[in-house]
Design an enzyme around this catalytic site. Structure first.
Site, mmCIF file in Angstrom:
data_model
loop_
_atom_site.group_PDB
_atom_site.id
_atom_site.type_symbol
_atom_site.label_atom_id
_atom_site.label_comp_id
_atom_site.label_asym_id
_atom_site.label_seq_id
_atom_site.Cartn_x
_atom_site.Cartn_y
_atom_site.Cartn_z
ATOM 1 N N GLN A 373 0.821 -1.214 0.000
ATOM 2 C CA GLN A 373 0.000 0.000 0.000
ATOM 3 C C GLN A 373 0.851 1.258 0.000
ATOM 4 O O GLN A 373 0.475 2.278 -0.573
ATOM 5 C CB GLN A 373 -0.932 0.008 1.214
ATOM 6 C CG GLN A 373 -2.011 -1.056 1.161
ATOM 7 C CD GLN A 373 -2.813 -1.003 -0.131
ATOM 8 O OE1 GLN A 373 -3.525 -0.051 -0.390
ATOM 9 N NE2 GLN A 373 -2.685 -2.030 -0.950
ATOM 10 N N HIS A 376 1.555 2.960 -3.344
ATOM 11 C CA HIS A 376 0.505 3.636 -4.104
ATOM 12 C C HIS A 376 0.813 5.123 -4.279
ATOM 13 O O HIS A 376 0.598 5.688 -5.346
ATOM 14 C CB HIS A 376 -0.844 3.483 -3.401
ATOM 15 C CG HIS A 376 -1.626 2.296 -3.878
ATOM 16 N ND1 HIS A 376 -2.078 2.177 -5.169
ATOM 17 C CD2 HIS A 376 -2.028 1.172 -3.234
ATOM 18 C CE1 HIS A 376 -2.736 1.030 -5.297
ATOM 19 N NE2 HIS A 376 -2.706 0.403 -4.146
ATOM 20 N N GLU A 442 -9.061 1.205 5.537
ATOM 21 C CA GLU A 442 -9.554 0.786 4.234
ATOM 22 C C GLU A 442 -9.313 -0.714 4.051
ATOM 23 O O GLU A 442 -10.210 -1.472 3.690
ATOM 24 C CB GLU A 442 -8.823 1.576 3.140
ATOM 25 C CG GLU A 442 -9.199 1.162 1.725
ATOM 26 C CD GLU A 442 -8.289 1.776 0.676
ATOM 27 O OE1 GLU A 442 -8.702 1.818 -0.496
ATOM 28 O OE2 GLU A 442 -7.164 2.209 1.018
ATOM 29 N N HIS A 443 -8.071 -1.144 4.291
ATOM 30 C CA HIS A 443 -7.713 -2.558 4.226
ATOM 31 C C HIS A 443 -7.232 -2.993 5.610
ATOM 32 O O HIS A 443 -6.383 -2.323 6.207
ATOM 33 C CB HIS A 443 -6.574 -2.808 3.235
ATOM 34 C CG HIS A 443 -6.825 -2.282 1.855
ATOM 35 N ND1 HIS A 443 -6.343 -1.066 1.417
ATOM 36 C CD2 HIS A 443 -7.528 -2.813 0.826
ATOM 37 C CE1 HIS A 443 -6.724 -0.875 0.156
ATOM 38 N NE2 HIS A 443 -7.448 -1.907 -0.227
ATOM 39 N N ASP A 476 -7.050 -6.623 -4.332
ATOM 40 C CA ASP A 476 -6.856 -5.531 -5.293
ATOM 41 C C ASP A 476 -7.117 -5.982 -6.719
ATOM 42 O O ASP A 476 -7.496 -5.176 -7.568
ATOM 43 C CB ASP A 476 -5.425 -4.997 -5.195
ATOM 44 C CG ASP A 476 -5.333 -3.777 -4.284
ATOM 45 O OD1 ASP A 476 -6.368 -3.349 -3.769
ATOM 46 O OD2 ASP A 476 -4.208 -3.276 -4.091
ATOM 47 N N HIS A 535 -53.822 16.043 4.547
ATOM 48 C CA HIS A 535 -53.413 14.649 4.714
ATOM 49 C C HIS A 535 -54.556 13.830 5.321
ATOM 50 O O HIS A 535 -54.875 12.723 4.861
ATOM 51 C CB HIS A 535 -52.184 14.553 5.636
ATOM 52 C CG HIS A 535 -50.886 14.874 4.957
ATOM 53 N ND1 HIS A 535 -50.610 16.104 4.443
ATOM 54 C CD2 HIS A 535 -49.792 14.105 4.728
ATOM 55 C CE1 HIS A 535 -49.387 16.110 3.923
ATOM 56 N NE2 HIS A 535 -48.866 14.891 4.076
#
Length: 551
Positions: A373, A376, A442-443, A476, A535
């Protein structure tokens, strides 16, 4: 400097005009010599115009020192703040660290900061777990807002301008590539085609299994039938990042569920290469999922084009996909603009991973998961929660991280991420999972004994990878789960992309005469409480009619 000084000393209108003309002349000469265009200058003026704060007229540090003006001047309003802003924007853009930059290095080694959770204040732990990308939100928004506005008002011309500027693709004359895509743009090695096809099928199987086969039908009381049914979102825009990496996997993760859901119009946006072309892998995926077009643009400008539409770009109803801070900010801005009429999947920003490892974990596996990661982007963050590891065991992980990172082609990007990444040493798995749920990664990778049982303690995470044989990489690419996941801690509120991301649910009610009699009293009483007489009457008129006809 001489011309600038003369302008500062000028008093009369004529003198100011004369000296300003001199200064502009030399400034433009410098621009021409450096290959700077007026468009480049205009972009910088746009950025300056949205600054929240300006300097108070005091000199920047080096000039103040040269002029002998440092006494009593707070230099943090000058060079330091400018450098800080530039560094924040550099992080946001995922610019690799230079060779002379010491980011991510400790004692000459690539190493994360390390804290023993029980030996530092809780506030230190929380600060260590803060995402780097959350520290410059105001500045990022200030840059993105004018870009959104420019594309909304200028359409194709503005979109092309930004693509020429940011992607250097100055040969592009149209911002859109439309289907059917020519075979010449999809020529790939057989092994790449096979890998994409295998991943495509696994992702399709997992998302197709999420499909609701029939509507939900519930009779809430006799004669009152409530139904919920799903319909695909008609037009979706899929943002596939480019920049520092080619990501056909993201095109798969976003495009396959859109295809399975039955979305009528699928638009992909991805930054082109400098020659104006798009990577053949992305074109091949676009072909397989039946995309209508590919928008040759990235960043907030691509988001704006899909949100509002341009002469060439189809307006969409929902935008999905991850990106850097500029992309995320763009998504947030357009989703809050009611005139855009567009929703987003989630605030999916820079990548992050949290690895929980105990004494049973393989140090090489742990380091490889962290680095997968970190590569990235420099705005990514990786966290290791070490469960009761000894100094020797921690050193083994750190040695592996340094050795593996040093051998990576993207080592200068990795170092940027490692600079704001952290190892937290905790006493037991319960404390580890408490911190993990607080961070909401996230992971989440569980390299621990009895990992499947530990997974039962997960409250907040985008996607979980269980046991030593499940690297995050399989998620991924090819396992079948989706890799477009919530970041920034939004896993506390959001799910990752799934089939439901591409559909909306519609409800219906169907009452018989007896059903209206059964529920009508409650409806009329609540309408009376809320003083909404129309109503109440909508029910009472029908009930009176039933009484008259004896139904």
């Amino acid at each position: 400097m001489e011309e600038a000084n003369e302008l500062c000393e000028a008093k009369s209108k004529d003198d100011v005009a004369f000296e300003a003309a001199d200064l502009l002349y030399f400034a433009l000469t410098k621009c021409v010599a450096a290959g700077v265009t007026l468009e480049d200058v205009e972009q910088n003026l746009d950025a300056k115009s949205v600054k929240v704060k300006r300097r108070q007229g005091d000199a920047k540090g080096p000039w103040a020192e040269r002029a002998g003006l440092t006494n009593g001047i707070n230099l943090t309003n000058g060079t330091a703040k400018t450098d800080e802003k530039k560094e924040m924007l550099k992080e946001a853009a995922s610019v690799p660290k230079g060779k002379g930059d010491t980011a991510g290095l400790r004692n000459g080694r690539i190493q994360m900061a390390r804290y023993v959770a029980s030996e530092v204040p809780q506030s230190t732990v929380q600060e260590a777990l803060q995402r780097p990308s959350q520290r410059s939100t105001e500045k990022i928004m200030g840059i993105v807002n004018p870009i959104i506005k420019a594309v909304r008002e200028g359409g194709d011309a503005a979109l092309l301008k930004y693509t020429h500027q940011f992607e250097k693709a100055t040969s592009l004359t149209s911002p859109v590539l439309r289907a059917p895509f020519p075979q010449s743009m999809m020529n790939l090695p057989p092994e790449t085609i096979e890998a994409i096809d295998v991943s495509f099928e696994n992702i399709r199987k997992f998302h197709a299994a999420q499909k609701e086969e029939k509507p939900l039908v519930v009779e809430t009381m006799p004669g009152v039938v409530c139904t919920r049914f799903a319909r695909p979102i008609e037009r979706v825009g899929l943002y596939v990042p480019g920049g520092t990496a080619v990501l056909p996997s993201t095109a798969l993760m976003l495009g396959v569920p859109a295809m399975v859901a039955g979305c009528k119009t699928i638009v992909i946006a991805s930054p082109p290469r400098a020659d104006g072309s798009i990577t053949p892998e992305i074109v091949y995926v676009a072909h397989k999922i039946g995309a209508q077009s590919i928008v040759l643009a990235g960043g907030a400008q691509a988001v704006a084009a899909m949100a509002y539409g341009t002469e060439s770009v189809s307006k969409v109803d929902k935008i999905l996909g991850p990106g850097n801070q500029f992309v995320t900010a763009g998504k947030m801005i357009v989703s809050n603009d009611t005139s855009a009429g567009v929703s987003i999947d989630m605030p999916a920003g820079p990548s992050e991973v949290l690895v929980v490892a105990d004494a049973a974990a393989n140090p090489a596996f742990v380091a490889s998961d962290l680095l997968s990661q970190a590569e990235h982007g420099v705005d990514s963050q990786v966290v290791l929660i070490a469960v009761d590891l000894s100094e020797k065991q921690l050193a083994a992980v750190e040695d592996e991280l340094h050795q593996q990172a040093s051998a990576l082609p993207r080592v200068d990007i990795v170092r940027g991420a490692i600079e704001h990444s952290v190892t937290l040493v905790v006493k037991d798995i319960e404390e580890a999972m408490r911190l993990s749920n607080l961070y909401a990664p996230e992971h989440l990778i569980l390299q621990v004994e009895n990992a499947q049982d530990v997974a039962g303690l997960v409250e907040n995470a985008g996607s979980v990878f269980i046991g030593q044989w499940t690297p995050e990489s399989v998620g991924d690419y090819s396992a079948g789960v989706n890799h477009s996941l919530p970041t920034y801690g939004y896993a506390k509120q959001y799910s990752g992309v799934n089939l439901a991301s591409y559909v909306k649910h519609i409800t219906s009610s169907n009452l018989t005469a007896q059903g209206l009699r059964n529920v009508g009293g409650a409806v009329m009483q609540l309408a009376k409480v809320e003083e909404l007489e129309a109503h109440r009457r909508a029910v009472s008129i029908r009930l009176a009619h039933l009484d008259r006809v004896g139904a």
